[in-house]
Design an enzyme around this catalytic site. Structure first.
Site, PDB file in Angstrom:
ATOM      1  N   ARG A  72     -50.106 124.766 -55.960  1.00  0.00           N
ATOM      2  CA  ARG A  72     -49.350 123.544 -55.673  1.00  0.00           C
ATOM      3  C   ARG A  72     -48.552 123.103 -56.896  1.00  0.00           C
ATOM      4  NH1 ARG A  72     -51.125 123.998 -51.153  1.00  0.00           N
ATOM      5  NH2 ARG A  72     -53.231 123.625 -50.432  1.00  0.00           N
TER       6      ARG A  72
ATOM      7  N   LYS B 242     -35.279 117.768 -61.310  1.00  0.00           N
ATOM      8  CA  LYS B 242     -34.704 118.540 -60.201  1.00  0.00           C
ATOM      9  C   LYS B 242     -34.916 120.023 -60.466  1.00  0.00           C
ATOM     10  CE  LYS B 242     -31.145 115.640 -58.157  1.00  0.00           C
ATOM     11  NZ  LYS B 242     -29.704 115.457 -57.906  1.00  0.00           N
TER      12      LYS B 242
ATOM     13  N   GLU C 216     -21.041 117.811 -69.099  1.00  0.00           N
ATOM     14  CA  GLU C 216     -22.083 116.994 -68.445  1.00  0.00           C
ATOM     15  C   GLU C 216     -22.468 115.809 -69.340  1.00  0.00           C
ATOM     16  OE1 GLU C 216     -23.645 116.899 -65.491  1.00  0.00           O
ATOM     17  OE2 GLU C 216     -23.224 118.822 -64.579  1.00  0.00           O
TER      18      GLU C 216
ATOM     19  N   LYS D 114     -29.453 109.217 -68.537  1.00  0.00           N
ATOM     20  CA  LYS D 114     -29.992 109.927 -67.372  1.00  0.00           C
ATOM     21  C   LYS D 114     -31.422 109.466 -67.079  1.00  0.00           C
ATOM     22  CE  LYS D 114     -30.717 114.043 -64.912  1.00  0.00           C
ATOM     23  NZ  LYS D 114     -30.502 115.423 -64.626  1.00  0.00           N
TER      24      LYS D 114
ATOM     25  N   GLU E 282     -33.554 110.274 -55.594  1.00  0.00           N
ATOM     26  CA  GLU E 282     -32.164 110.115 -55.152  1.00  0.00           C
ATOM     27  C   GLU E 282     -32.039 109.517 -53.753  1.00  0.00           C
ATOM     28  OE1 GLU E 282     -29.532 113.263 -56.606  1.00  0.00           O
ATOM     29  OE2 GLU E 282     -28.292 112.929 -54.843  1.00  0.00           O
TER      30      GLU E 282
ATOM     31  N   ARG F 273     -29.410 107.282 -58.138  1.00  0.00           N
ATOM     32  CA  ARG F 273     -29.366 108.570 -58.850  1.00  0.00           C
ATOM     33  C   ARG F 273     -28.122 109.385 -58.476  1.00  0.00           C
ATOM     34  NH1 ARG F 273     -34.132 112.880 -60.371  1.00  0.00           N
ATOM     35  NH2 ARG F 273     -32.713 114.384 -61.300  1.00  0.00           N
TER      36      ARG F 273
ATOM     37  N   ASN G 222     -24.167 112.586 -59.773  1.00  0.00           N
ATOM     38  CA  ASN G 222     -23.427 113.673 -59.126  1.00  0.00           C
ATOM     39  C   ASN G 222     -21.917 113.491 -59.258  1.00  0.00           C
ATOM     40  OD1 ASN G 222     -25.902 114.654 -58.277  1.00  0.00           O
ATOM     41  ND2 ASN G 222     -25.842 113.483 -56.377  1.00  0.00           N
TER      42      ASN G 222
ATOM     43  N   HIS H 121     -19.461 116.346 -58.866  1.00  0.00           N
ATOM     44  CA  HIS H 121     -20.179 117.502 -58.328  1.00  0.00           C
ATOM     45  C   HIS H 121     -19.751 117.889 -56.916  1.00  0.00           C
ATOM     46  CE1 HIS H 121     -22.495 116.992 -61.911  1.00  0.00           C
ATOM     47  NE2 HIS H 121     -23.303 117.982 -61.620  1.00  0.00           N
TER      48      HIS H 121
ATOM     49  N   HIS I 153     -19.303 121.647 -57.060  1.00  0.00           N
ATOM     50  CA  HIS I 153     -20.107 122.623 -56.310  1.00  0.00           C
ATOM     51  C   HIS I 153     -19.227 123.488 -55.425  1.00  0.00           C
ATOM     52  CE1 HIS I 153     -24.293 120.462 -56.660  1.00  0.00           C
ATOM     53  NE2 HIS I 153     -23.837 120.952 -57.797  1.00  0.00           N
TER      54      HIS I 153
ATOM     55  N   HIS J  28     -20.863 125.935 -64.727  1.00  0.00           N
ATOM     56  CA  HIS J  28     -21.120 124.674 -64.031  1.00  0.00           C
ATOM     57  C   HIS J  28     -20.274 123.530 -64.609  1.00  0.00           C
ATOM     58  CE1 HIS J  28     -23.280 121.692 -61.745  1.00  0.00           C
ATOM     59  NE2 HIS J  28     -23.646 121.061 -62.852  1.00  0.00           N
TER      60      HIS J  28
HETATM   61  N1  GLY Z   1     -27.884 116.713 -62.163  1.00  0.00           N
HETATM   62  C1  GLY Z   1     -27.963 115.526 -61.418  1.00  0.00           C
HETATM   63  C2  GLY Z   1     -29.340 114.980 -61.317  1.00  0.00           C
HETATM   64  O1  GLY Z   1     -30.239 115.414 -62.006  1.00  0.00           O
HETATM   65  O2  GLY Z   1     -29.565 114.112 -60.522  1.00  0.00           O
END
Ligand code: GLY
Length: 249
Positions: free
Chosen positions: A2, A24, A66, A106, A116, A120, A124, A127, A131, A144
């Site tokens: 787990r 994440k 970033e 952050k 999120e 949060r 993005n 993004h 993406h 990225h």
């Molecule tokens: N990279 C965006 C986040 O961690 O929410």
């Protein structure tokens, strides 16, 4: 079985300021980026700056973008602090402070909304298009940060076009990004492909996108349920006016 407790030891600037903080975890799928993922917070994050000496310039710059993102969405002082600096040759005094401040932003956002459900999502910023660029061009064609940099510029453009971001802020952001970004070139991207790629991104709901915009330099908001068609119209305007950021072929 787990999951086990983990410590993050990032070795790139991108990981220092982004993926090592916030929990994440994800892998990419050919149809969309980060589609298979979860949340798992590290016990501890150990950022060792000397790893940065091992990075090629493109990789460093990708992380730097970033870092810059955190200034654009949340802290004009960080943006201004960064603006006065160059990335290479590496200046560890600058990097230490910039990384520390960036992780602080952050961390504070993630503390308020770990999974999120709302706030949060401002992380993005850039993004949605970023993406799309990574997936459409093939993972690895653009790093990225390179893809997100073009996406941040697009999102700032939309914010200005929608009368949210003052023109003087758009000018400051775009002239700075013009200095640090190389153009992104995309082939065979029509409205249908754009729509499919946007809607495959895991962050879309009900055929619409929660799109992150700026209300001023250093302050962002979530534009809920932005229709994909509107984003396509703005994207066409953006690429026609600013091919130095994204060029369609
Ligand atoms: N990279 C965006 C986040 O961690 O929410």
């Amino acid at each position: 079985m787990r999951g086990i407790p983990l410590i993050q030891v990032p070795t790139t600037l991108l990981a220092d300021v982004d993926s090592s903080v916030g929990g994440k975890t994800a892998v990419n799928h050919p149809s969309a980026k980060n589609t298979i993922g979860s949340f798992k917070q590290p016990e501890y994050v150990c950022i060792e700056l000397s790893f940065l000496k091992t990075l090629p310039s493109r990789e460093l710059k990708s992380g730097f973008i970033e870092l810059l993102k955190h200034g654009l969405i949340h802290d004009i002082n960080l943006f201004e602090f960064i603006q006065g600096q160059t990335l290479e040759p590496l200046n560890f005094e600058f990097l230490e402070e910039a990384i520390f401040r960036s992780c602080g932003i952050k961390g504070r956002v993630v503390e308020q909304d770990e999974t999120e459900t709302g706030l949060r999502a401002i992380l993005n910023f850039g993004h949605t298009l970023g993406h799309l660029i990574e997936t459409h061009a093939g993972y690895g064609t653009y790093l990225h940060g390179e893809a997100v940099g073009a996406g941040m510029c697009f999102a700032a453009f939309v914010s200005w076009h929608c009368n949210e971001l003052p023109e003087k802020d758009w000018e400051r952001i775009s002239s700075y990004l013009r200095k640090i970004l190389a153009p992104v070139v995309l082939h065979n991207l029509d409205q249908d492909v754009f729509r499919d790629l946007i809607l495959h991104d895991k962050k879309t709901q009900n055929q619409a996108v929660n799109f992150i915009m700026l209300k001023k330099l250093g302050a962002s908001f979530i534009q809920y349920e932005t229709p994909v068609e509107k984003l396509w119209d703005e994207f066409k305007n953006f690429t026609a006016l600013y091919p130095e950021f994204v060029e369609l072929r």
